[in-house]
Design an enzyme around this catalytic site. Structure first.
Site, PDB file in Angstrom:
ATOM      1  N   ARG A 135       0.830  -1.199   0.000  1.00  0.00           N
ATOM      2  CA  ARG A 135       0.000   0.000   0.000  1.00  0.00           C
ATOM      3  C   ARG A 135       0.867   1.252   0.000  1.00  0.00           C
ATOM      4  NH1 ARG A 135      -4.387  -2.799   3.892  1.00  0.00           N
ATOM      5  NH2 ARG A 135      -5.238  -4.220   2.337  1.00  0.00           N
TER       6      ARG A 135
ATOM      7  N   LYS B  48       5.784 -10.315  -1.597  1.00  0.00           N
ATOM      8  CA  LYS B  48       5.814  -8.883  -1.884  1.00  0.00           C
ATOM      9  C   LYS B  48       6.308  -8.629  -3.308  1.00  0.00           C
ATOM     10  CE  LYS B  48       6.110  -4.470  -1.828  1.00  0.00           C
ATOM     11  NZ  LYS B  48       5.956  -3.369  -0.966  1.00  0.00           N
TER      12      LYS B  48
END
Length: 181
Positions: free
Chosen positions: A127, A175
């Protein structure tokens, strides 16, 4: 200083790490911070953290060390360098690497940290900086279940979605997949 919460070192308090560290301070934790940018460090100190002269100084006496830095070379320097955090780690310290770095760098750093008797989690975030400020980050944590449990109260300061994605090394792998998508 809150005696019921462990001392935390937060190394890297820039665009993402700064808001994260401020939220940890606001959560009542005893936080020491280090950043090569005095301005970045001062923002977090003004929020109630203690400034440190080096990564090792920040990690001295900490039960939890968090790194949130721009890339692999920065993490290596902050952790393994002459004044690196590894020089102050005591056995049992929980080291949480939250940067988006190369999988190989994460593994090498983990190996060095564990050789000192410390614990390791790779827990990069997803984010935006705004989410860091609001406490709505995504944490993708790889590591032993008991270490993730130990880190949860810290993660909850800046994240609303925390996923234990598997063993050590899986956080950074997920990730990177997330970034490619």
């Amino acid at each position: 200083m809150n005696q019921t919460k462990p001392r935390i070192a937060f190394i890297g308090v820039g665009t993402m790490g700064g808001p994260m560290a401020i939220r940890v301070v606001e959560g009542g934790w005893d936080v020491a911070v280090f950043d090569i940018s005095p301005a970045a460090m001062n923002r977090v100190v003004k929020a109630g953290a203690r400034g440190a002269a080096s990564p090792a100084d920040a990690a001295s006496g900490a039960e939890v060390v968090v790194t949130m830095l721009p890339d692999s070379s920065h993490v290596r320097a902050a952790v393994l360098g002459e004044q690196g955090a590894i020089n102050a780690l005591k056995p049992g310290t929980l080291f949480i690497e939250m940067s988006t770095i190369a999988v190989s760098a994460s593994a090498a750093i983990a190996q060095e940290i564990k050789a000192r008797g410390a614990r390791f989690i790779d827990a990069p975030v997803g984010r935006s900086p705004e989410d860091a400020r609001k406490g709505t980050l995504l944490v993708m944590a790889g590591g032993a279940a008991d270490d993730i449990t130990r880190a949860m109260p810290i993660f909850r300061c800046f994240a609303d979605t925390i996923v234990h994605v598997g063993p050590e090394g899986h956080g950074i792998r997920l990730k990177l997949v997330n970034n490619y998508m």
